[in-house]
Scaffold this motif. Sequence first.
Motif, PDB file in Angstrom:
ATOM      1  N   VAL A  79       0.855  -1.190   0.000  1.00 17.50           N
ATOM      2  CA  VAL A  79       0.000   0.000   0.000  1.00 17.50           C
ATOM      3  C   VAL A  79       0.888   1.236   0.000  1.00 17.50           C
ATOM      4  O   VAL A  79       2.014   1.213   0.514  1.00 17.50           O
ATOM      5  N   GLU A  80       0.383   2.302  -0.607  1.00 12.99           N
ATOM      6  CA  GLU A  80       1.077   3.582  -0.646  1.00 12.99           C
ATOM      7  C   GLU A  80       0.282   4.586   0.173  1.00 12.99           C
ATOM      8  O   GLU A  80      -0.907   4.816  -0.090  1.00 12.99           O
ATOM      9  N   VAL A  81       0.903   5.134   1.172  1.00 12.45           N
ATOM     10  CA  VAL A  81       0.260   6.070   2.089  1.00 12.45           C
ATOM     11  C   VAL A  81       0.793   7.463   1.791  1.00 12.45           C
ATOM     12  O   VAL A  81       2.007   7.699   1.882  1.00 12.45           O
ATOM     13  N   GLY A  82      -0.127   8.383   1.403  1.00  7.73           N
ATOM     14  CA  GLY A  82       0.258   9.767   1.168  1.00  7.73           C
ATOM     15  C   GLY A  82       0.122  10.567   2.442  1.00  7.73           C
ATOM     16  O   GLY A  82      -0.934  10.558   3.087  1.00  7.73           O
ATOM     17  N   VAL A  83       1.169  11.261   2.844  1.00  7.89           N
ATOM     18  CA  VAL A  83       1.201  12.004   4.099  1.00  7.89           C
ATOM     19  C   VAL A  83       1.563  13.446   3.799  1.00  7.89           C
ATOM     20  O   VAL A  83       2.541  13.713   3.080  1.00  7.89           O
ATOM     21  N   ARG A  84       0.724  14.375   4.316  1.00 10.54           N
ATOM     22  CA  ARG A  84       1.049  15.794   4.242  1.00 10.54           C
ATOM     23  C   ARG A  84       1.858  16.164   5.477  1.00 10.54           C
ATOM     24  O   ARG A  84       1.366  16.143   6.593  1.00 10.54           O
ATOM     25  N   MET A  85       3.120  16.473   5.243  1.00 11.21           N
ATOM     26  CA  MET A  85       4.008  16.834   6.336  1.00 11.21           C
ATOM     27  C   MET A  85       3.931  18.331   6.613  1.00 11.21           C
ATOM     28  O   MET A  85       3.513  19.134   5.753  1.00 11.21           O
ATOM     29  N   THR A  86       4.328  18.726   7.799  1.00 12.97           N
ATOM     30  CA  THR A  86       4.402  20.140   8.144  1.00 12.97           C
ATOM     31  C   THR A  86       5.692  20.743   7.606  1.00 12.97           C
ATOM     32  O   THR A  86       6.634  20.028   7.242  1.00 12.97           O
ATOM     33  N   SER A  87       5.684  22.072   7.554  1.00 12.09           N
ATOM     34  CA  SER A  87       6.885  22.732   7.047  1.00 12.09           C
ATOM     35  C   SER A  87       8.086  22.501   7.953  1.00 12.09           C
ATOM     36  O   SER A  87       9.230  22.496   7.494  1.00 12.09           O
ATOM     37  N   ALA A  88       7.839  22.297   9.267  1.00  7.86           N
ATOM     38  CA  ALA A  88       8.945  22.047  10.190  1.00  7.86           C
ATOM     39  C   ALA A  88       9.627  20.723   9.916  1.00  7.86           C
ATOM     40  O   ALA A  88      10.784  20.515  10.259  1.00  7.86           O
ATOM     41  N   ALA A  89       8.888  19.780   9.285  1.00 11.22           N
ATOM     42  CA  ALA A  89       9.456  18.472   8.997  1.00 11.22           C
ATOM     43  C   ALA A  89      10.100  18.403   7.628  1.00 11.22           C
ATOM     44  O   ALA A  89      10.628  17.356   7.245  1.00 11.22           O
ATOM     45  N   SER A  90      10.059  19.513   6.868  1.00 10.16           N
ATOM     46  CA  SER A  90      10.603  19.470   5.501  1.00 10.16           C
ATOM     47  C   SER A  90      12.083  19.139   5.504  1.00 10.16           C
ATOM     48  O   SER A  90      12.568  18.363   4.670  1.00 10.16           O
ATOM     49  N   ARG A  91      12.840  19.691   6.427  1.00 12.78           N
ATOM     50  CA  ARG A  91      14.281  19.453   6.459  1.00 12.78           C
ATOM     51  C   ARG A  91      14.641  18.038   6.933  1.00 12.78           C
ATOM     52  O   ARG A  91      15.792  17.617   6.804  1.00 12.78           O
ATOM     53  N   MET A  92      13.649  17.322   7.484  1.00 16.44           N
ATOM     54  CA  MET A  92      13.907  15.967   7.942  1.00 16.44           C
ATOM     55  C   MET A  92      13.685  14.930   6.852  1.00 16.44           C
ATOM     56  O   MET A  92      13.995  13.751   7.049  1.00 16.44           O
ATOM     57  N   MET A  93      13.151  15.345   5.724  1.00 21.89           N
ATOM     58  CA  MET A  93      12.828  14.387   4.672  1.00 21.89           C
ATOM     59  C   MET A  93      14.077  14.031   3.873  1.00 21.89           C
ATOM     60  O   MET A  93      14.304  14.506   2.754  1.00 21.89           O
ATOM     61  N   THR A  94      14.915  13.207   4.496  1.00 23.66           N
ATOM     62  CA  THR A  94      16.139  12.744   3.853  1.00 23.66           C
ATOM     63  C   THR A  94      16.115  11.225   3.745  1.00 23.66           C
ATOM     64  O   THR A  94      15.247  10.540   4.314  1.00 23.66           O
TER      65      THR A  94
END
Length: 538
Positions: A79-94
């Motif tokens: 399954v593919e789960v789409g998640v809307r992240m917060t702007s504070a978490a943008s830098r963690m998306m590595t």
Amino acid sequence: MAQSDTRTYRFSVIWLVPLVALLIAGYLGWRGLTTRGPVITITFDTADGLTSGQTEVKSKSVSLGTVESIRLSDDLHHVEVGVRMTSAASRMMTSNARFWVVRPRINGASITGLETVMSGAYIAMDPGEPGGRHTTFFKGLESPPGVRSDQPGHTYTLMTPTLGSIGQGAPIFFRDVVAGEVLGYTLPPGGRGPIKVQIFVHAPYDQYLRTDTRFWNVSGVQVGLGAGGLKVKLQSLQALLSGGIAFAPPDARDEHLVQASSDSVFRLYDSQEEADAAGYRERIPLVTYLTSPVAGLTKGGRMTMFGIQVGMIDDVKLLVDPHTGQARVRVAMELQPERVLNDQEVPADALRSLLHMQVANGLRASVQSASFLTGESEIALTFVKNARAATMTQEGDALVLPGQAGGMAGIMDSVSTITDKVAAMPLTQVGENLNNLLAHADARINSADMRQGLSSLRASMENLQVISHDARAQMPQLLAGLDTTLKNANSLLSSYGGDTDFQRNLQQMVVQLNEAARSLRFLSDFLTRHPSALITGR
């Protein structure tokens, strides 16, 4: 003449309401745009517990996003789960970030995720180590990782031929304190070779690991039966259910060794006894050959001297000579003198000379029973009295000790030796000679001379009885005459008087007559009880 229409417009407060609403909407829209982060996709094997618009993504209980969509992948395998992240978490998306679903789990003796029973499942996130490339596609973990990026400690690798009951999440013990856990294991290519077990040791326990630290398996219940009786050892309930590993504090001799670095490789031993034995540096390889039964003798068994363990058994192998057909058992051992001696007592270079002297004094290797209940056996180094002369030889790097049957086999060999000696005796010839002797004796007894001799002996006994009867009849008269003589001698002695030689001689004669009378009485009584003594004597 026409009049102009003049109207006056005045500002109304009611116009403030839509204006304020417009400002609020603009602010909310601007804030939503500024706080809105990227949409990421996380793949899981199942969407159990996940709900669109409700399930949150959290890190340390802080919300970092919300699930917007859940759909099957094109290949229908996940399954593919789409998640809307917060702007504070943008830098963690590595690429170092990890995601997993937190739900109630039972792992060995531990239960995690109970808080989701009431609040529902959520997606946990670990940002990972700093760095990594930016991405919006992630593969979710099906189980929580053993180590978080913010946990201090180091990871290590253990090598073991068998995994036993050790599983992911199994505890690592240091002096009965949980100091880490098992992250997982990797099977060797092709299924052959040692298994790699990845572990994580938390700080500050990782500072106690040296380059020669020894790990051993403490899974399940350890039951031992020895001289002290039955011993049952249980590390912990968690180790009983999910397995466990332990390591010891650094030895005093290892203080000069450096601390083990991360990703160091160690060997995992089956027991603490095996791990302790691996720490002895001085090892002398020994070999002995036995022709007696070695039942219960296995690799890892004990080698003892006077009941004290001085080494271990390395290998037990049956050898057959193809030319002569002779079979014998080769037992390879390791003498570990550090168990009982130190360098000050016997230097390492003098141990081999000492063994040569002991073999000359009767030192032999034999199999002894270690436990009659379990059937376990051990190699015992004993001094044999009146042992046959033997010398210690060399076989490669190993010293060859002369062997001798021991235990029940030794007893049976002794019994066999006795039976061989008995079998070598001429018992048949002895029996024939005895039969001949009995036949000759029977013929001699039944001969005419023997019958005539018995008749003469019977007549002599009858004559003896007659003589004994006459002697007893005349004995009172003899005693009466002797008493009369004594009385006359006493009268004469009293009437003569004086201290002369005649008186003294006469007095001595009276004493001798009294002794003669006493002897005659004893003789009379003895002949009355034993009349045959006149012929046979006393």
